[in-house]
Design a protein around this motif. Structure first.
Motif, mmCIF file in Angstrom:
data_model
loop_
_atom_site.group_PDB
_atom_site.id
_atom_site.type_symbol
_atom_site.label_atom_id
_atom_site.label_comp_id
_atom_site.label_asym_id
_atom_site.label_seq_id
_atom_site.Cartn_x
_atom_site.Cartn_y
_atom_site.Cartn_z
ATOM 1 N N ARG A 319 0.836 -1.206 0.000
ATOM 2 C CA ARG A 319 0.000 0.000 0.000
ATOM 3 C C ARG A 319 0.867 1.251 0.000
ATOM 4 N NH1 ARG A 319 -2.408 0.543 4.870
ATOM 5 N NH2 ARG A 319 -3.835 2.107 4.061
ATOM 6 N N ALA A 320 1.907 1.244 0.845
ATOM 7 C CA ALA A 320 2.783 2.420 0.933
ATOM 8 C C ALA A 320 3.565 2.621 -0.367
ATOM 9 C CB ALA A 320 3.740 2.269 2.105
ATOM 10 N N ALA A 321 3.997 1.522 -0.985
ATOM 11 C CA ALA A 321 4.745 1.637 -2.243
ATOM 12 C C ALA A 321 3.876 2.231 -3.347
ATOM 13 C CB ALA A 321 5.274 0.268 -2.668
ATOM 14 N N ASN A 344 3.915 -2.355 -8.481
ATOM 15 C CA ASN A 344 3.211 -3.466 -9.127
ATOM 16 C C ASN A 344 3.765 -4.813 -8.668
ATOM 17 O OD1 ASN A 344 1.550 -1.751 -10.599
ATOM 18 N ND2 ASN A 344 2.906 -1.719 -12.381
ATOM 19 N N GLY A 345 5.098 -4.888 -8.524
ATOM 20 C CA GLY A 345 5.706 -6.131 -8.068
ATOM 21 C C GLY A 345 5.296 -6.487 -6.651
ATOM 22 N N LEU A 346 5.238 -5.483 -5.780
ATOM 23 C CA LEU A 346 4.816 -5.736 -4.404
ATOM 24 C C LEU A 346 3.340 -6.129 -4.344
ATOM 25 C CD1 LEU A 346 6.515 -3.097 -2.097
ATOM 26 C CD2 LEU A 346 6.561 -5.577 -1.852
ATOM 27 N N ALA A 347 2.521 -5.505 -5.174
ATOM 28 C CA ALA A 347 1.107 -5.876 -5.216
ATOM 29 C C ALA A 347 0.951 -7.325 -5.655
ATOM 30 C CB ALA A 347 0.348 -4.945 -6.150
ATOM 31 N N GLN A 348 1.795 -7.756 -6.574
ATOM 32 C CA GLN A 348 1.766 -9.148 -7.027
ATOM 33 C C GLN A 348 2.092 -10.100 -5.876
ATOM 34 O OE1 GLN A 348 4.205 -9.765 -10.480
ATOM 35 N NE2 GLN A 348 3.955 -11.981 -10.474
ATOM 36 N N CYS A 373 15.810 13.664 -7.022
ATOM 37 C CA CYS A 373 15.851 13.887 -5.583
ATOM 38 C C CYS A 373 15.961 12.530 -4.907
ATOM 39 C CB CYS A 373 14.608 14.656 -5.114
ATOM 40 S SG CYS A 373 13.069 13.699 -5.235
ATOM 41 N N ARG A 374 15.758 12.504 -3.610
ATOM 42 C CA ARG A 374 15.900 11.270 -2.852
ATOM 43 C C ARG A 374 14.628 10.418 -2.861
ATOM 44 N NH1 ARG A 374 16.080 11.502 2.177
ATOM 45 N NH2 ARG A 374 17.070 9.473 2.436
ATOM 46 N N HIS A 375 13.617 10.817 -3.575
ATOM 47 C CA HIS A 375 12.356 10.075 -3.527
ATOM 48 C C HIS A 375 12.525 8.612 -3.958
ATOM 49 C CE1 HIS A 375 8.034 9.776 -3.134
ATOM 50 N NE2 HIS A 375 7.943 9.274 -4.356
ATOM 51 N N PRO A 376 13.120 8.345 -5.130
ATOM 52 C CA PRO A 376 13.283 6.927 -5.485
ATOM 53 C C PRO A 376 14.220 6.181 -4.551
ATOM 54 C CG PRO A 376 14.372 8.340 -7.087
ATOM 55 C CD PRO A 376 13.568 9.236 -6.208
ATOM 56 N N ASP A 377 15.272 6.843 -4.046
ATOM 57 C CA ASP A 377 16.193 6.192 -3.114
ATOM 58 C C ASP A 377 15.473 5.774 -1.836
ATOM 59 O OD1 ASP A 377 17.973 6.954 -5.014
ATOM 60 O OD2 ASP A 377 19.270 8.122 -3.703
ATOM 61 N N GLY A 378 14.708 6.707 -1.269
ATOM 62 C CA GLY A 378 14.018 6.419 -0.022
ATOM 63 C C GLY A 378 12.982 5.327 -0.180
ATOM 64 N N ALA A 379 12.215 5.389 -1.264
ATOM 65 C CA ALA A 379 11.197 4.368 -1.502
ATOM 66 C C ALA A 379 11.836 2.999 -1.715
ATOM 67 C CB ALA A 379 10.342 4.763 -2.705
ATOM 68 N N ALA A 380 12.940 2.953 -2.438
ATOM 69 C CA ALA A 380 13.612 1.685 -2.704
ATOM 70 C C ALA A 380 14.161 1.067 -1.420
ATOM 71 C CB ALA A 380 14.736 1.898 -3.713
ATOM 72 N N ALA A 381 14.753 1.893 -0.559
ATOM 73 C CA ALA A 381 15.298 1.388 0.703
ATOM 74 C C ALA A 381 14.177 0.844 1.595
ATOM 75 C CB ALA A 381 16.053 2.500 1.425
ATOM 76 N N PHE A 382 13.048 1.520 1.601
ATOM 77 C CA PHE A 382 11.894 1.087 2.377
ATOM 78 C C PHE A 382 11.412 -0.294 1.921
ATOM 79 C CE2 PHE A 382 7.089 1.476 2.359
ATOM 80 C CZ PHE A 382 6.918 1.098 3.679
ATOM 81 N N VAL A 383 11.304 -0.468 0.614
ATOM 82 C CA VAL A 383 10.831 -1.737 0.070
ATOM 83 C C VAL A 383 11.846 -2.852 0.325
ATOM 84 C CG1 VAL A 383 10.303 -2.950 -2.079
ATOM 85 C CG2 VAL A 383 9.345 -0.675 -1.659
#
Length: 418
Positions: A319-321, A344-348, A373-383
């Protein structure tokens, strides 16, 4: 320490709470008289505030953790044009800066004025996330200060910023103030342009350092990570809210101060949606970047969410992703395509429709360090942290099972009450 500072230091308790000590009990903004009675006279720029802040060891409290004194010095060297208070707080799990602006606005404004003066700026803009509650508190506080002629050398200006996850990123905020959309930009950082962008909590700490000195600030915390910090705690705890802690406090102690977990915990999210999931077996880890690093985590936005065993970490992260992918500024491939693919991968995985772990790990690596910016970095680390922390849950999902129901725990934005 000067005799005047020493006298104020003796009159002010060295322990906690510090920032929250002046909160009115009725939840309304502390007026100027209450503020001055609690914290003492409004500080004026004396001596070398930049050196005092550097000696204090204060780091930014907005997520980046940059040394505050070093940023002040860099902006002053670039010819300070303006100070910007960043209280936009797009992180859904965080509420500390909104609370400061709503309830102790004068402490934030003290810091804003002092920081602006220290870098040679004549203007301080206070940016909030579009809520009338914060704007009303700020406007009333600025009017009260003007009547007392407290801020003669710095003009204070409140500004509402459209609410989004990336709007509080400093280049996005500066672009909005320049008349553009609140989206991150490429190019020089704001401090290189003479713009001082500081988090609201950071400036509240600065106001107290100016009053009581760097040695006072270091009386709590550790040598390398001194001071106190505000933590937004939510999830399955008895009393969710904003807590002021001494840096180095274990997560378990923070939970105890909040009345304990309302039910058995599976994990905690540390650092908000750019943060990391930690298993409930390691809750005695101190809230310090150095200690959290061994688990691949950091304090980040200082937002902590307690996840009960009755909720699924994979479903929650999916959901967060999806939310983070939708919050992309849409200006670079890693966000537009990479985060969407990750969601999409996490939803799968969450729905048990296939094993996307290999693709997820590849996409996580592909987006790192490639965004505007750091948006993709932060989201990737979270996942990535979710895949590690909930590996056993992933296995269940691949067999069409789940150890928990569809209960929702992670907070997401909702319309502000006006």
């Amino acid at each position: 320490m000067s005799s005047a500072v020493a006298q104020r230091h003796r009159a002010y308790a060295p322990g906690l709470p510090r920032l929250l000590g002046g909160l009115p009990r009725d939840g309304r903004p502390a007026d100027l008289d209450t503020h001055l009675e609690h914290y003492g006279p409004a500080p004026h720029l004396r001596g070398d505030l930049v050196a005092d802040v550097e000696q204090s060891g204060l780091h930014g409290r907005g997520g980046g953790g940059f040394p505050t004194g070093r940023k002040l010095a860099a902006v002053a060297a670039a010819g300070g044009r303006a100070g910007v208070v960043n209280a936009v707080e797009g992180e859904p799990a965080s509420g500390k800066d909104r609370m400061l602006v709503r309830q102790v606005p004068h402490l934030v404004l003290d810091g804003a004025v002092l920081a602006a003066e220290a870098v040679g700026a004549r203007e301080a803009i206070v940016a909030v996330g579009g809520s009338e509650l914060e704007l009303r508190a700020l406007s009333a506080a600025i009017t009260a200060r003007a009547r007392r002629r407290l801020d003669l050398r710095v003009e204070l200006q409140p500004v509402a910023v459209p609410v989004s996850f990336v709007a509080g990123e400093e280049t996005a905020l500066v672009q909005f103030l320049d008349g553009g959309p609140a989206k991150p930009t490429f190019g020089p950082r704001p401090f290189e342009r003479g713009l001082l962008v500081q988090n609201a909590e950071t400036l509240a700490h600065l106001a107290l350092i100016a009053r009581f000195g760097p040695d006072w600030f270091r009386e709590v915390g550790t040598r390398d990570e001194p001071g106190s910090a505000l933590v937004s705690l939510s999830g399955t705890v008895a009393r969710p809210g904003v807590y002021e802690i001494e840096l180095g406090t274990p997560i378990s102690e923070l939970l105890r101060q909040a009345g304990g977990a309302a039910e058995p915990l599976r994990a905690v999210l540390v650092g908000g949606y750019f943060g990391s999931w930690l298993d409930a077996s390691v809750l005695d880890v101190p809230l310090l970047d150095a200690a959290l690093a061994q688990y691949g985590a950091s304090l980040g936005a200082r937002a902590i969410v307690a996840l009960p065993v009755g909720a699924c970490g994979i479903v929650e992260t999916a959901r967060a992703a999806r939310y983070l992918a939708g919050e992309s500024a849409g200006r670079c491939g890693p966000c537009v395509h990479g985060l969407d693919a990750i969601a999409n991968g996490l939803a799968q995985l969450a729905t048990g429709k296939g094993d996307s772990r290999g693709d997820l790990r590849r996409w996580v690596e592909v987006v790192r360090g490639r965004g505007a910016c750091r948006h993709p970095d932060g989201a990737a680390a979270f996942v990535a942290s979710a895949l590690a922390c909930f590996a056993d849950e992933v296995g269940l999902h691949l067999r069409g099972r789940c150890s928990a129901g569809l209960r929702s725990v992670l907070p997401f934005p909702r319309r502000e009450r006006r």
